[in-house]
Design a protein around this motif. Structure first.
Motif, mmCIF file in Angstrom:
data_model
loop_
_atom_site.group_PDB
_atom_site.id
_atom_site.type_symbol
_atom_site.label_atom_id
_atom_site.label_comp_id
_atom_site.label_asym_id
_atom_site.label_seq_id
_atom_site.Cartn_x
_atom_site.Cartn_y
_atom_site.Cartn_z
ATOM 1 N N UNK A 45 0.738 -1.225 -0.086
ATOM 2 C CA UNK A 45 -0.006 -0.039 0.038
ATOM 3 C C UNK A 45 0.967 1.252 0.155
ATOM 4 N N UNK A 46 1.934 1.297 0.729
ATOM 5 C CA UNK A 46 2.741 2.458 0.962
ATOM 6 C C UNK A 46 3.433 2.629 -0.450
ATOM 7 N N UNK A 47 3.980 1.452 -1.128
ATOM 8 C CA UNK A 47 4.678 1.794 -2.399
ATOM 9 C C UNK A 47 3.941 2.180 -3.535
ATOM 10 N N UNK A 48 2.525 1.648 -3.144
ATOM 11 C CA UNK A 48 1.694 1.957 -4.323
ATOM 12 C C UNK A 48 1.270 3.508 -4.232
ATOM 13 N N UNK A 49 1.266 4.088 -3.117
ATOM 14 C CA UNK A 49 0.769 5.259 -2.714
ATOM 15 C C UNK A 49 1.758 6.230 -3.451
ATOM 16 N N UNK A 50 3.053 5.870 -3.964
ATOM 17 C CA UNK A 50 3.906 6.814 -4.402
ATOM 18 C C UNK A 50 3.979 6.764 -5.927
ATOM 19 N N UNK A 51 2.928 5.688 -6.335
ATOM 20 C CA UNK A 51 2.857 5.577 -7.816
ATOM 21 C C UNK A 51 1.698 6.030 -8.192
ATOM 22 N N UNK A 52 1.703 7.458 -9.218
ATOM 23 C CA UNK A 52 0.630 8.176 -9.435
ATOM 24 C C UNK A 52 -0.245 7.562 -10.362
ATOM 25 N N UNK A 53 0.046 6.513 -11.061
ATOM 26 C CA UNK A 53 -0.670 5.984 -12.046
ATOM 27 C C UNK A 53 -1.856 5.347 -11.970
ATOM 28 N N UNK A 54 -2.691 4.989 -12.741
ATOM 29 C CA UNK A 54 -4.020 4.266 -12.477
ATOM 30 C C UNK A 54 -3.772 2.915 -11.987
ATOM 31 N N UNK A 131 7.205 -2.374 -11.007
ATOM 32 C CA UNK A 131 7.275 -1.638 -12.012
ATOM 33 C C UNK A 131 7.164 -0.073 -11.894
ATOM 34 N N UNK A 132 6.181 0.229 -11.003
ATOM 35 C CA UNK A 132 5.764 1.663 -10.934
ATOM 36 C C UNK A 132 6.407 2.554 -9.915
ATOM 37 N N UNK A 133 7.387 1.728 -9.252
ATOM 38 C CA UNK A 133 8.064 2.510 -7.978
ATOM 39 C C UNK A 133 9.431 3.071 -8.478
ATOM 40 N N UNK A 134 9.771 4.098 -7.587
ATOM 41 C CA UNK A 134 11.118 4.760 -7.691
ATOM 42 C C UNK A 134 12.010 3.708 -7.443
ATOM 43 N N UNK A 135 13.426 4.043 -7.725
ATOM 44 C CA UNK A 135 14.522 3.090 -7.188
ATOM 45 C C UNK A 135 14.372 3.126 -5.537
ATOM 46 N N UNK A 138 11.942 0.424 -4.406
ATOM 47 C CA UNK A 138 12.261 -1.052 -4.863
ATOM 48 C C UNK A 138 12.366 -2.074 -3.822
ATOM 49 N N UNK A 139 13.133 -1.783 -2.678
ATOM 50 C CA UNK A 139 13.338 -2.547 -1.735
ATOM 51 C C UNK A 139 12.039 -2.922 -0.801
ATOM 52 N N UNK A 140 11.185 -2.136 -0.620
ATOM 53 C CA UNK A 140 9.765 -2.163 -0.190
ATOM 54 C C UNK A 140 8.994 -3.254 -0.741
ATOM 55 N N UNK A 141 8.808 -3.129 -2.042
ATOM 56 C CA UNK A 141 8.387 -4.212 -3.008
ATOM 57 C C UNK A 141 9.153 -5.602 -2.946
ATOM 58 N N UNK A 142 10.381 -5.539 -2.872
ATOM 59 C CA UNK A 142 11.027 -6.646 -2.854
ATOM 60 C C UNK A 142 10.742 -7.259 -1.576
ATOM 61 N N UNK A 143 10.872 -6.779 -0.467
ATOM 62 C CA UNK A 143 10.413 -7.223 0.915
ATOM 63 C C UNK A 143 9.026 -7.680 1.142
ATOM 64 N N UNK A 144 8.238 -7.023 0.298
ATOM 65 C CA UNK A 144 6.673 -7.397 0.448
ATOM 66 C C UNK A 144 6.413 -8.520 -0.125
ATOM 67 N N UNK A 186 7.293 -13.785 -6.855
ATOM 68 C CA UNK A 186 8.570 -13.283 -6.195
ATOM 69 C C UNK A 186 9.810 -13.242 -7.167
ATOM 70 N N UNK A 187 9.923 -14.672 -7.809
ATOM 71 C CA UNK A 187 10.905 -14.285 -8.785
ATOM 72 C C UNK A 187 10.615 -13.167 -9.923
ATOM 73 N N UNK A 188 9.552 -13.019 -10.179
ATOM 74 C CA UNK A 188 9.442 -11.935 -11.427
ATOM 75 C C UNK A 188 9.746 -10.572 -10.520
ATOM 76 N N UNK A 189 9.134 -10.336 -9.397
ATOM 77 C CA UNK A 189 9.372 -9.072 -8.908
ATOM 78 C C UNK A 189 11.138 -9.018 -8.686
ATOM 79 N N UNK A 190 11.818 -9.940 -8.146
ATOM 80 C CA UNK A 190 13.274 -9.914 -8.075
ATOM 81 C C UNK A 190 13.929 -9.413 -9.342
ATOM 82 N N UNK A 191 13.340 -10.014 -10.509
ATOM 83 C CA UNK A 191 14.121 -9.980 -11.915
ATOM 84 C C UNK A 191 13.742 -8.258 -12.163
ATOM 85 N N UNK A 192 12.665 -7.822 -12.056
ATOM 86 C CA UNK A 192 12.358 -6.744 -12.366
ATOM 87 C C UNK A 192 13.349 -5.579 -11.511
ATOM 88 N N UNK A 193 13.291 -5.821 -10.309
ATOM 89 C CA UNK A 193 13.940 -4.963 -9.392
ATOM 90 C C UNK A 193 15.511 -4.934 -9.729
#
Length: 195
Positions: A45-54, A131-135, A138-144, A186-193
């Motif tokens: 939720x926190x990481x998504x809040x910084x992504x202003x896209x739909x 995909x939509x978060x700043x550098x 990324x750590x927050x999305x990976x940990x999630x 999870x593997x996809x998240x890590x690859x994108x990160x």
């Protein structure tokens, strides 16, 4: 609040941890897996809040709904195993004991299966969110993602333990699929990160 009473949602984090540490059957592993899901959801939720896209907004809404569901399941798990414990107290000589125990174990699989489903969905959201978060996020999305996948595996293990005597139960196949989906996400998240 008296120890061992009320819902986990009514307690501060330190109170939840105190309840987990008590010498009581619940809360236990199922509630813990659900609470881990809620932590993963809050991070998303926190990481998504910084992504202003739909897409970011949609991910945040979905993660918020799953956080609420995870918290409900954490409280539901407080009582899920009670029928199993009751069945175990039935004398071994009782002809209904085994059937009663098998039924209670099967019923005790429902909440962990739901927790595994929530966790797999959260792992999928993490793969979308990264995909939509700043550098810096990324750590927050990976940990999630890591938390969600771990919670999925943990909840799945509870389902497998509860259904150990029911080899043909379709929930075993369902939960294996959830574990696979969470691991792939999870593997996809890590690859994108790492890209």
């Amino acid at each position: 609040m008296e120890s061992g009473t009320g819902t986990l949602n009514d307690l501060p984090l330190s109170g939840v941890l105190d309840r987990l540490a008590e010498k009581t059957p619940a809360p236990g592993a199922g509630s813990t897996a659900a609470l881990v899901c809620s932590l993963a959801a809050a991070l998303l939720e926190m990481t998504a809040a910084f992504d202003t896209t739909p897409m970011g907004s949609a991910c945040g809404v979905r993660a918020g709904a799953l956080r609420g569901r995870a918290l409900e399941l954490a409280d539901r798990e407080l009582h899920t195993y009670e029928p199993v414990l009751e069945a175990l107290r039935v004398p071994a000589s009782d002809p209904d004991r085994e059937a009663r125990l098998a039924s209670a174990m099967a019923a005790a699989s429902t909440a962990p299966l739901a927790i595994a489903s929530v966790a797999a969905q959260l792992a999928g959201i993490a793969a979308e969110t990264v995909d939509g978060v700043s550098d810096q996020l990324v750590g927050e999305a990976v940990v999630a993602s890591e938390l969600a996948e771990g919670a999925c595996r943990a909840a799945a293990r509870l389902v497998q333990i509860n259904l150990a005597g029911a080899a043909g139960d379709p929930r075993l196949t369902e939960v294996a699929g959830l574990v696979k989906a969470a691991a792939e996400a999870r593997a996809e998240t890590l690859a994108k990160a790492s890209a």
